[in-house]
Design a protein around this motif. Structure first.
Motif, PDB file in Angstrom:
ATOM      1  N   ILE A 296      -7.918  23.790  14.088  1.00  0.00           N
ATOM      2  CA  ILE A 296      -7.066  24.833  14.223  1.00  0.00           C
ATOM      3  C   ILE A 296      -5.776  24.486  15.194  1.00  0.00           C
ATOM      4  CG2 ILE A 296      -6.917  27.108  15.281  1.00  0.00           C
ATOM      5  CD1 ILE A 296     -10.066  27.396  14.148  1.00  0.00           C
ATOM      6  N   MET A 297      -6.247  23.706  16.375  1.00  0.00           N
ATOM      7  CA  MET A 297      -5.088  23.311  17.165  1.00  0.00           C
ATOM      8  C   MET A 297      -4.120  22.407  16.539  1.00  0.00           C
ATOM      9  SD  MET A 297      -5.408  24.699  19.828  1.00  0.00           S
ATOM     10  CE  MET A 297      -4.509  24.344  21.050  1.00  0.00           C
ATOM     11  N   ALA A 298      -4.597  21.553  15.519  1.00  0.00           N
ATOM     12  CA  ALA A 298      -3.663  20.778  14.838  1.00  0.00           C
ATOM     13  C   ALA A 298      -2.607  21.530  13.999  1.00  0.00           C
ATOM     14  CB  ALA A 298      -4.543  19.617  13.885  1.00  0.00           C
ATOM     15  N   ILE A 299      -3.154  22.431  13.565  1.00  0.00           N
ATOM     16  CA  ILE A 299      -2.240  23.388  12.605  1.00  0.00           C
ATOM     17  C   ILE A 299      -1.053  23.780  13.532  1.00  0.00           C
ATOM     18  CG2 ILE A 299      -2.118  25.548  10.989  1.00  0.00           C
ATOM     19  CD1 ILE A 299      -4.904  24.864  10.294  1.00  0.00           C
ATOM     20  N   ALA A 300      -1.269  24.216  15.081  1.00  0.00           N
ATOM     21  CA  ALA A 300      -0.519  24.924  15.503  1.00  0.00           C
ATOM     22  C   ALA A 300       0.480  23.942  16.432  1.00  0.00           C
ATOM     23  CB  ALA A 300      -1.279  25.643  16.700  1.00  0.00           C
ATOM     24  N   GLN A 301       0.576  22.505  15.929  1.00  0.00           N
ATOM     25  CA  GLN A 301       1.319  21.653  16.510  1.00  0.00           C
ATOM     26  C   GLN A 301       2.402  21.129  15.723  1.00  0.00           C
ATOM     27  OE1 GLN A 301       0.730  20.956  19.688  1.00  0.00           O
ATOM     28  NE2 GLN A 301      -1.267  22.299  19.385  1.00  0.00           N
ATOM     29  N   ASP A 302       3.781  21.216  16.547  1.00  0.00           N
ATOM     30  CA  ASP A 302       5.078  20.856  15.756  1.00  0.00           C
ATOM     31  C   ASP A 302       5.322  19.106  15.984  1.00  0.00           C
ATOM     32  OD1 ASP A 302       5.934  22.793  14.267  1.00  0.00           O
ATOM     33  OD2 ASP A 302       7.355  23.796  15.797  1.00  0.00           O
ATOM     34  N   ARG A 306       1.212  14.665  18.627  1.00  0.00           N
ATOM     35  CA  ARG A 306       0.334  15.883  19.207  1.00  0.00           C
ATOM     36  C   ARG A 306      -0.676  16.263  18.150  1.00  0.00           C
ATOM     37  NH1 ARG A 306       0.677  17.373  24.266  1.00  0.00           N
ATOM     38  NH2 ARG A 306      -0.417  19.209  24.722  1.00  0.00           N
ATOM     39  N   MET A 307      -0.144  16.453  17.006  1.00  0.00           N
ATOM     40  CA  MET A 307      -1.226  17.143  15.806  1.00  0.00           C
ATOM     41  C   MET A 307      -2.317  15.884  15.313  1.00  0.00           C
ATOM     42  SD  MET A 307       0.029  17.817  12.125  1.00  0.00           S
ATOM     43  CE  MET A 307      -0.611  16.141  11.221  1.00  0.00           C
ATOM     44  N   LEU A 308      -1.673  14.617  15.412  1.00  0.00           N
ATOM     45  CA  LEU A 308      -2.802  13.546  15.141  1.00  0.00           C
ATOM     46  C   LEU A 308      -3.928  13.391  16.268  1.00  0.00           C
ATOM     47  CD1 LEU A 308      -0.404  10.823  13.940  1.00  0.00           C
ATOM     48  CD2 LEU A 308      -1.705  12.263  12.490  1.00  0.00           C
ATOM     49  N   ALA A 309      -3.199  13.669  17.584  1.00  0.00           N
ATOM     50  CA  ALA A 309      -4.298  13.521  18.488  1.00  0.00           C
ATOM     51  C   ALA A 309      -5.374  14.748  18.483  1.00  0.00           C
ATOM     52  CB  ALA A 309      -3.619  13.968  19.922  1.00  0.00           C
ATOM     53  N   TYR A 310      -4.764  16.000  18.105  1.00  0.00           N
ATOM     54  CA  TYR A 310      -5.872  17.106  17.872  1.00  0.00           C
ATOM     55  C   TYR A 310      -7.062  16.875  16.671  1.00  0.00           C
ATOM     56  CZ  TYR A 310      -4.509  20.355  21.462  1.00  0.00           C
ATOM     57  OH  TYR A 310      -4.024  20.892  22.775  1.00  0.00           O
ATOM     58  N   SER A 311      -6.315  16.078  15.635  1.00  0.00           N
ATOM     59  CA  SER A 311      -6.934  15.630  14.512  1.00  0.00           C
ATOM     60  C   SER A 311      -8.087  14.967  14.793  1.00  0.00           C
ATOM     61  CB  SER A 311      -5.986  15.310  13.437  1.00  0.00           C
ATOM     62  OG  SER A 311      -6.603  14.276  12.676  1.00  0.00           O
ATOM     63  N   SER A 312      -7.654  14.021  15.824  1.00  0.00           N
ATOM     64  CA  SER A 312      -8.637  12.804  16.375  1.00  0.00           C
ATOM     65  C   SER A 312      -9.986  13.651  17.060  1.00  0.00           C
ATOM     66  CB  SER A 312      -8.079  12.064  17.722  1.00  0.00           C
ATOM     67  OG  SER A 312      -7.342  11.155  16.945  1.00  0.00           O
ATOM     68  N   ILE A 313      -9.692  14.770  17.755  1.00  0.00           N
ATOM     69  CA  ILE A 313     -10.704  15.380  18.378  1.00  0.00           C
ATOM     70  C   ILE A 313     -11.571  16.012  17.063  1.00  0.00           C
ATOM     71  CG2 ILE A 313     -11.379  17.491  19.560  1.00  0.00           C
ATOM     72  CD1 ILE A 313      -8.860  17.185  21.006  1.00  0.00           C
ATOM     73  N   ASN A 427      -7.845  20.882   7.310  1.00  0.00           N
ATOM     74  CA  ASN A 427      -7.080  19.309   7.213  1.00  0.00           C
ATOM     75  C   ASN A 427      -6.081  19.491   6.150  1.00  0.00           C
ATOM     76  OD1 ASN A 427      -8.775  18.311   9.051  1.00  0.00           O
ATOM     77  ND2 ASN A 427      -9.795  16.862   7.803  1.00  0.00           N
ATOM     78  N   ALA A 428      -6.479  20.099   5.292  1.00  0.00           N
ATOM     79  CA  ALA A 428      -5.326  20.147   3.830  1.00  0.00           C
ATOM     80  C   ALA A 428      -4.148  21.001   4.539  1.00  0.00           C
ATOM     81  CB  ALA A 428      -5.830  20.880   2.691  1.00  0.00           C
ATOM     82  N   VAL A 429      -4.261  22.073   5.276  1.00  0.00           N
ATOM     83  CA  VAL A 429      -3.430  22.977   5.837  1.00  0.00           C
ATOM     84  C   VAL A 429      -2.208  22.086   6.503  1.00  0.00           C
ATOM     85  CG1 VAL A 429      -2.705  24.788   7.053  1.00  0.00           C
ATOM     86  CG2 VAL A 429      -4.717  24.974   5.510  1.00  0.00           C
ATOM     87  N   TYR A 430      -2.949  21.569   7.627  1.00  0.00           N
ATOM     88  CA  TYR A 430      -2.125  20.685   8.437  1.00  0.00           C
ATOM     89  C   TYR A 430      -1.115  19.386   7.821  1.00  0.00           C
ATOM     90  CZ  TYR A 430      -5.750  18.024  10.880  1.00  0.00           C
ATOM     91  OH  TYR A 430      -6.706  17.411  10.961  1.00  0.00           O
TER      92      TYR A 430
END
Lengths: 496, 122
Positions: A296-302, A306-313, A427-430
């Motif tokens: 969810i946090m990855a979706i919010a990143q621009d 940073r998006m990849l970092a949240y995706s790592s979590i 995942n598909a969304v972001y």
């Protein structure tokens, strides 16, 4: 002859190169990167050799100074550590090839120090994987952590501050791990993992063991960014230099997860772990929350990094969930996902590095359809890695999620199964929003950039090939997943 | 109860130190004070390990003919102490890296207060 020394050689090779690089670097700083690549290449070659020829034998145990354990320190080279060593050294080799232009552009005066610290980082990671001694593991953990802080601190303006925050929380984690080892030493009187495993059944239900388990899981959980202890990760990966984040993101957390597997499934064993408190279920629940939170946090990143970092979590959550299921399918899924996620994240961070190299930013809101023409191969690799991340067959990501899903079904855990499925959609969304921006024209844009006249403006081959190799590797891992699973089946811990 | 409290006094002190360290790390806003908290936390764990090796009525682990080595109760356990030498060295290295990062942070933000730095990053 070399076979018996293989475990020590793989790790100590990095130590040798950490010293050789400054010696040559004083003379010519452009030699640093080829030397570092050579060092990682030699170790990756030795790991591959060991993996191919010693996998089915009895574990190779290397006693330092010929002191027999439990008195001496040993390196254990068995199926699991051979697999992880091969993955991390191969990834490091390709990432180091890729790093040269970024390093020259972002920190031209620090090449010697940077590559020397990189070698120390790899020494720490290799040592953590190979060692058969709990205190030795702590020392290697700290070597790897200190190098990580140094590598993260090279980067943007906020990099030293984010590295400092990671240092505070990371060292606290390491100290808690050491306290846990202290509890185990008090009751068993040994630090050798194999020795301690044999003694563990005697201490079933002992309160010291329970305390030690909790302290060690929390301590290692900090290092692998398990859900409530993940706070350091997004800032660190975002502000670090692109070459550092491409090196640390794929392998740093994986090594910590490996230690978690060693401690939870091999040292304590799942029965002892869950005897008093259902620790594995709590860990799995935290992983499930982490999966959803990260997505969810990855979706919010621009910002792409940073998006990849949240995706790592969120992806680390998959692996930890697989461990916590403690059944064969979950174990296969977790190990396969360690490999898949390492390759996917390395590929994605390389894409963000390439974009930063050419465009000077990796801000998703500024992406448009011209990228498709300007960076055809970079964007193709991104698409492959993104689709693999979402989990579409025949790419690698599908198979690890498949086995994890089978594991949750076998454990009758429908909550975890639904988390895996929902997270795939997130995942598909972001990832698909980037694909949409790059491959489709935005009809609402103020001024339409014409397609004509756009020529390919790709990065240098040294940056392009490692990334493309990883993207192609995702197909290969997907196609040959049966062979990899057959290898993983040899590594099951006792009692699984 | 009284024996339990007094007999484990070194552990109680370690617990208090551990809590002071964690308090410093979590609640202090100044980054140097956070570092001090971290050092106290490490020191508490080192002291815990050191106290593991001690025994009532035992002597230092140097061979003395007056105390036969066959009876382990005669000598302290030297292993935790040697391990903690390594842990202390690790702690010193961590402290060095922490101060280097703090100097770099101060040069960029001209402050070491966490809230002010976060405000500037936003």
């Amino acid at each position: 002859m070399i076979e018996t020394h293989l475990p020590a050689l793989i790790a100590l090779n990095f130590l040798a190169f950490a010293v050789i690089i400054p010696l040559f670097g004083i003379w010519k700083s452009e030699l640093c990167q080829p030397l570092a690549t050579l060092g990682a290449g030699i170790s990756a070659g030795m790991s591959l050799y060991g993996f191919l020829y010693y996998l089915n034998d009895v574990p190779l145990r290397y006693f330092f100074g010929a002191w027999q354990p439990p008195v001496g320190i040993e390196f254990v080279y068995d199926g699991l550590s051979a697999f992880i060593i091969l993955v991390i050294n191969a990834i490091a080799f390709f990432v180091l090839i890729h790093s040269k232009p970024i390093a020259v552009r972002e920190f031209p005066n620090k090449l010697m120090a940077y590559y020397s610290v990189t070698m120390l980082l790899m020494l720490g990671f290799n040592g953590m994987v190979l060692t058969g001694d709990l205190f030795n593991l702590f020392v290697f953990l700290e070597i790897a952590s200190l190098s990580t802080y140094a590598l993260i601190a090279i980067g943007e303006k906020a990099a030293p501050f984010s590295a400092f925050r990671y240092l505070i929380i990371g060292t606290t984690g390491g100290t808690l791990y050491l306290l846990g080892v202290g509890f185990l030493y008090t009751i068993t009187g040994t630090l050798n993992i194999i020795d301690m495993t044999a003694m563990m059944p005697e201490f079933a239900g002992n309160s010291s063991v329970i305390t030690a388990v909790i302290l060690m899981v929390v301590g290692i959980g900090v290092k692998c960014a398990m859900f409530p202890m993940h706070g350091w990760l997004p800032d660190s990966y975002t502000f670090a230099a692109s070459s550092s984040s491409a090196l640390i993101a794929p392998i740093g957390t994986k090594v910590a997860v490996y230690v978690l597997i060693r401690v939870m499934l091999y040292l304590f064993g799942i029965e002892l772990l869950d005897l008093v408190i259902p620790i594995s279920y709590v860990v799995g629940l935290l992983a499930a929350i982490g999966i959803l939170y990260g997505s969810i946090m990855a979706i919010a990143q621009d910002e792409m990094k940073r998006m990849l970092a949240y995706s790592s979590i969120s992806q680390i959550g998959y692996i930890i969930m697989g461990i916590s299921l403690a059944n064969p399918y979950g174990f296969i899924g977790a190990l396969l996902h360690i490999l898949n996620h390492a390759v996917m994240k390395a590929c994605l961070f390389m894409v963000s590095a390439n974009l930063r190299m050419k465009e000077g930013h990796s801000d998703i809101s500024k992406f448009d359809h011209t990228y498709r023409k300007k960076y055809p191969w970079t964007m193709l690799s991104f698409s492959v890695a993104a689709i693999s991340m979402v989990g579409l067959p025949p790419l690698a990501g599908f198979f690890s999620k498949w086995y994890l899903a089978l594991g949750t079904i076998e454990a009758n855990n429908w909550l975890f199964l639904s988390v895996i499925l929902i997270s795939s959609l997130l995942n598909a969304v972001y990832f698909f929003r980037i694909l949409e921006k790059v491959y489709m024209k935005n009809p609402d844009a103020d001024e339409q950039v014409p397609d004509e006249g756009l020529v390919s403006d790709e990065v240098k081959p040294s940056m392009l090939y490692p990334m493309s190799i990883f993207a192609a590797g995702l197909f290969l891992i997907g196609i040959f997943n049966v062979a990899i699973v057959a290898v993983i089946m040899n590594m099951f811990p006792a009692g699984l | 109860m009284y024996d339990f409290l007094l007999g484990h006094y070194s552990y109680w002190l370690t617990i208090i130190l551990l809590c002071i360290g964690l308090y410093g790390i979590i609640f202090k806003k100044n980054l140097v004070k956070k570092t001090i908290g971290l050092t106290i936390l490490q020191a508490s764990v080192v002291l815990y390990w050191v106290s593991l090796g001690s025994k009532w009525g035992a002597t230092v682990p140097v061979l003395d003919p007056a105390y036969p080595a066959s009876d382990v109760a005669n000598y302290l356990n030297p292993l935790p102490h040697t391990l903690m030498l390594t842990a202390i060295v690790v702690g010193v290295a961590t402290l060095g890296v922490a101060f280097a990062l703090l100097i770099a942070t101060y040069n960029r933000y001209k402050t070491l207060d966490e809230d002010e730095i976060l405000e500037q990053i936003q």
